[in-house]
Design a protein around this motif. Structure first.
Motif, PDB file in Angstrom:
ATOM      1  N   GLY A   1     -39.323 -84.623 117.168  1.00  0.00           N
ATOM      2  CA  GLY A   1     -38.521 -85.341 118.151  1.00  0.00           C
ATOM      3  C   GLY A   1     -37.547 -84.427 118.877  1.00  0.00           C
ATOM      4  O   GLY A   1     -36.554 -84.863 119.438  1.00  0.00           O
ATOM      5  N   GLY A   2     -37.830 -83.119 118.860  1.00  0.00           N
ATOM      6  CA  GLY A   2     -36.912 -82.145 119.465  1.00  0.00           C
ATOM      7  C   GLY A   2     -37.068 -82.044 120.972  1.00  0.00           C
ATOM      8  O   GLY A   2     -36.105 -82.008 121.715  1.00  0.00           O
ATOM      9  N   HIS A   3     -38.310 -81.983 121.418  1.00  0.00           N
ATOM     10  CA  HIS A   3     -38.598 -81.901 122.853  1.00  0.00           C
ATOM     11  C   HIS A   3     -40.100 -82.099 123.070  1.00  0.00           C
ATOM     12  O   HIS A   3     -40.853 -82.219 122.116  1.00  0.00           O
ATOM     13  N   LEU A   4     -40.529 -82.176 124.316  1.00  0.00           N
ATOM     14  CA  LEU A   4     -41.947 -82.298 124.691  1.00  0.00           C
ATOM     15  C   LEU A   4     -42.627 -83.537 124.120  1.00  0.00           C
ATOM     16  O   LEU A   4     -43.630 -83.424 123.406  1.00  0.00           O
TER      17      LEU A   4
ATOM     18  N   ASN B   1     -33.879 -91.581 103.864  1.00  0.00           N
ATOM     19  CA  ASN B   1     -34.320 -90.246 104.269  1.00  0.00           C
ATOM     20  C   ASN B   1     -33.304 -89.523 105.147  1.00  0.00           C
ATOM     21  O   ASN B   1     -32.343 -90.108 105.638  1.00  0.00           O
ATOM     22  N   THR B   2     -33.558 -88.231 105.307  1.00  0.00           N
ATOM     23  CA  THR B   2     -32.596 -87.376 106.024  1.00  0.00           C
ATOM     24  C   THR B   2     -32.512 -87.714 107.506  1.00  0.00           C
ATOM     25  O   THR B   2     -31.489 -87.460 108.131  1.00  0.00           O
ATOM     26  N   ASP B   3     -33.600 -88.306 108.075  1.00  0.00           N
ATOM     27  CA  ASP B   3     -33.533 -88.673 109.492  1.00  0.00           C
ATOM     28  C   ASP B   3     -32.570 -89.852 109.688  1.00  0.00           C
ATOM     29  O   ASP B   3     -32.014 -90.028 110.767  1.00  0.00           O
ATOM     30  N   LEU B   4     -32.387 -90.660 108.630  1.00  0.00           N
ATOM     31  CA  LEU B   4     -31.400 -91.746 108.709  1.00  0.00           C
ATOM     32  C   LEU B   4     -29.985 -91.181 108.550  1.00  0.00           C
ATOM     33  O   LEU B   4     -29.060 -91.580 109.256  1.00  0.00           O
ATOM     34  N   ILE B   5     -29.831 -90.253 107.613  1.00  0.00           N
ATOM     35  CA  ILE B   5     -28.493 -89.694 107.370  1.00  0.00           C
ATOM     36  C   ILE B   5     -28.039 -88.876 108.586  1.00  0.00           C
ATOM     37  O   ILE B   5     -26.902 -88.991 109.038  1.00  0.00           O
ATOM     38  N   LEU B   6     -28.954 -88.069 109.103  1.00  0.00           N
ATOM     39  CA  LEU B   6     -28.611 -87.192 110.234  1.00  0.00           C
ATOM     40  C   LEU B   6     -29.814 -87.113 111.168  1.00  0.00           C
ATOM     41  O   LEU B   6     -30.730 -86.326 110.937  1.00  0.00           O
ATOM     42  N   PRO B   7     -29.834 -87.936 112.225  1.00  0.00           N
ATOM     43  CA  PRO B   7     -31.027 -88.013 113.070  1.00  0.00           C
ATOM     44  C   PRO B   7     -31.362 -86.684 113.759  1.00  0.00           C
ATOM     45  O   PRO B   7     -30.492 -85.858 114.012  1.00  0.00           O
ATOM     46  N   GLY B   8     -32.657 -86.518 114.042  1.00  0.00           N
ATOM     47  CA  GLY B   8     -33.154 -85.277 114.637  1.00  0.00           C
ATOM     48  C   GLY B   8     -32.416 -84.901 115.908  1.00  0.00           C
ATOM     49  O   GLY B   8     -32.145 -83.725 116.145  1.00  0.00           O
ATOM     50  N   ARG B   9     -32.056 -85.894 116.705  1.00  0.00           N
ATOM     51  CA  ARG B   9     -31.430 -85.574 117.989  1.00  0.00           C
ATOM     52  C   ARG B   9     -30.065 -84.905 117.783  1.00  0.00           C
ATOM     53  O   ARG B   9     -29.534 -84.280 118.685  1.00  0.00           O
ATOM     54  N   ALA B  10     -29.514 -85.060 116.559  1.00  0.00           N
ATOM     55  CA  ALA B  10     -28.182 -84.510 116.292  1.00  0.00           C
ATOM     56  C   ALA B  10     -28.243 -83.160 115.587  1.00  0.00           C
ATOM     57  O   ALA B  10     -27.218 -82.582 115.263  1.00  0.00           O
ATOM     58  N   GLN B  11     -29.470 -82.655 115.363  1.00  0.00           N
ATOM     59  CA  GLN B  11     -29.620 -81.468 114.520  1.00  0.00           C
ATOM     60  C   GLN B  11     -28.823 -80.261 114.979  1.00  0.00           C
ATOM     61  O   GLN B  11     -28.360 -79.477 114.169  1.00  0.00           O
TER      62      GLN B  11
END
Ligand code: SF4
Lengths: 417, 166
Positions: free
Chosen positions: A361-364, B15-25
């Motif tokens: 879900g990072g890009h593209l 899961n970790t995507d709930l704790i810290l979503p990908g968009r916030a990485q």
């Protein structure tokens, strides 16, 4: 009682005769792989001393070429680190670009019998080389790079014996979904694969399986060494190694036989792959907006071949975006030479450069609220590929390709049976 | 080391995507903190208070290697106690310095809002409403010391191996 393959690898690298479940061991790190996220300004700490630069690999894969200022800054920090410590095994944006786990495989960086750590959860991928490969957090990587060692808790091992033959379009992805659906979580456990089917299974197919073991929450995933594995590594890396075979009287928590001849296409429902799959026939017709084939698990030349076999002479539905991402630029080039890229583009797919891209879900290829995607990548958590209100189904590359044609989840056997 | 705090309950396989979503990485630590549990429990981040305790189910923290344990630590939670902790997340709890215990039966012994008394000396957890006392799995001494010290970074800093945070 004897030891399993992973127990022997951990014993060997921690200077012990025997290790057993429950032990906490400190092992020598053979290879430490840093990737772009480790260099993100919110994570990075300037490293002042590297234990051994020859044991370090640096890869940019999650957001390449840089998609915004933060990722560009992370990559700049990474390049400075590489220069400062003369890291030779560096995969920057360009010809040697790719997803870390695929590059590790293609370059033979993971030596049988050794320990490899990387700050990414799908590092168990390299376990396919009979290697103790573990995904860690960023601080673990600072520790491994500066001190050359790391700790592990030793878990129990589950042994899978693979037998029979896979018949296309059924693939290792379907076998994985079967295991995840039948046996669920393997948290705090190791998985070991062997069995009479091994000689027929390509390293790519095997690596789909070890990579996906991250989704089982397994500690380590390993394959018993065989000639295919040893030849593959020797062709790519001249360094000596000592592969580790499980003892005949190894103590397994459980031993399970999987007959590959009986496998069929499965689809994991959104949010988790654990105990959450259906036979493809039971979900045929479920509408999708996007289809994705790629990632460290399914961005190999075999996956391009499988997708091209389904898409040849067909058209992607006008209601679907089909995105295909190679694991490395080298695989991209090979796929071009084989004519797969032409077939895929003619069918209406978008073939991107090698990157994690849509997988994380990072890009593209981000999903909007309410959209559905079927993916041949690694993970289908809620919100993984975009908005928390999007849905991610998971299937094999062939199932994803067939679904892209139909505009809804479809059985690949109806197209290439 | 002992704590008394109000509990918040979460389920299995968080899961970790709930704790810290990908968009916030790649966000800053402060921005990441704002996104904790935004998909499954919007608004929680404004309700949780310093010293509170998170109670969770099985395989807590499954998924990615991202610094989700650091985000939980940054919420001000004193610690977490879950039925079991995912192996990778456990490493991250140790290495980012977030106190975390595994304790069978914890999710049935607590209702959200109950007050918990937790000891990192003998690894017991008491529910102050019901007086039930549970025994958590002991944390090996070397790992507990790292957790208490705030993770491995202060340690590497002290040894001159990494620079101080700027
Ligand atoms: S391809 Fe996906 S699973 Fe693999 S390393 Fe990249 S983001 Fe992680």
């Amino acid at each position: 009682m004897g030891m399993t393959a992973i127990e022997k690898i951990l014993a060997r690298n921690s200077g012990q005769e025997v290790v057993k479940p429950g032990d906490l061991v400190v092992g020598q790190v053979g290879t430490a792989v840093l990737y772009d996220n480790n260099f993100a300004p919110s994570i990075w700490r300037d490293i002042l001393k590297v234990h051994d630069p020859e044991r370090v690999v640096v890869v940019f894969d999650h957001r390449v070429p840089a998609k915004d200022i933060v990722s560009a800054t992370a990559q700049k920090i990474g390049r400075d680190f590489v220069k400062k410590f003369n890291i030779e095994r560096f995969h920057d944006v360009g010809a040697s670009q790719g997803i870390s786990h695929v590059l590790v495989a293609d370059h033979g960086y993971a030596l049988p019998g050794s320990v490899l750590v990387c700050g990414d959860s799908h590092t168990c991928s390299a376990g396919v080389f009979n290697c103790a490969a573990r995904g860690t957090g960023a601080p673990d990587m600072f520790y491994a790079v500066t001190k050359g060692e790391t700790w592990f808790r030793v878990g129990e091992t589950i042994r899978y014996d693979l037998e029979g033959t896979l018949t296309a379009p059924v693939s290792m992805k379907d076998v994985f979904l079967h295991i995840a659906d039948t046996y669920g979580s393997h948290a705090n456990q190791n998985v070991e694969f062997g069995g009479s089917a091994l000689p027929e299974l390509s390293m790519n197919a095997r690596r789909t399986m070890t990579t996906m073991c991250a989704e089982l929450s397994a500690e380590f995933a390993t394959f018993e060494p065989d000639q295919v594995l040893l030849d593959y590594v020797r062709e790519r890396n001249p360094a000596p190694f000592e592969e580790q075979y499980p003892d005949e009287d190894a103590a397994y928590l459980d031993r399970r036989t999987i007959n590959l001849s009986e496998m069929e296409p499965l689809v994991a429902m959104p949010d988790t792959v654990l105990e959450n799959s259906q036979k493809v026939g039971d979900v045929v017709g479920t509408q999708i907006n996007q289809a994705f084939i790629g990632s460290c698990a399914n961005g190999t030349l075999d996956d391009f071949a499988a997708a091209a076999a389904v898409l040849k002479g067909n058209k992607v539905s006008s209601d679907v975006r089909l995105i295909i991402t190679p694991g490395t630029q080298n695989i991209y080039l090979e796929a071009l030479r084989h004519g797969y890229v032409e077939t895929l583009i003619e069918a209406g797919a978008v073939v991107t450069n090698a990157t994690c891209g849509a997988c994380g879900g990072g890009h593209l290829g981000i999903l909007a609220a309410g959209e559905s995607c079927i993916t041949a990548s690694t993970r289908n958590f809620k919100g993984r590929m975009g908005d928390p209100d999007s849905k991610v189904f998971m299937g094999s590359p062939a199932t994803v390709a067939a679904s892209a044609i139909k505009g809804s989840i479809a059985d690949p056997r109806d197209i290439v049976g | 080391m002992e704590f008394t705090g109000k509990t918040w309950k979460f389920g299995d396989n968080i899961n970790t995507d709930l704790i810290l979503p990908g968009r916030a990485q790649l966000f800053t630590e402060e921005e990441q903190l704002r996104c904790v549990f935004e998909a499954n429990r919007p608004g929680w981040i404004d309700e949780v208070a310093a010293g509170d305790v998170l109670i969770g189910g099985h395989n807590f923290g499954m998924g990615s290697s991202r610094p989700a344990a650091r985000s939980l630590r940054n919420t001000g939670l004193a610690c977490m106690v879950t039925e079991s902790i995912n192996g990778l997340f456990y490493r991250n709890c140790v290495n980012w310095g977030f106190l975390a215990l595994e304790c069978e039966g914890i999710s049935t012994a607590f209702e959200e809002g109950d007050e918990a008394h937790i000891s990192f000396e003998d690894f017991t957890i008491k529910n102050n409403r019901t007086d039930a006392v549970l025994q958590a799995r002991a944390i090996p001494e070397v790992l507990l010391n790292t957790m208490k010290a705030g993770g491995v970074l202060p340690l590497l800093e002290a040894e001159g191996l990494v620079a101080a945070a700027c």
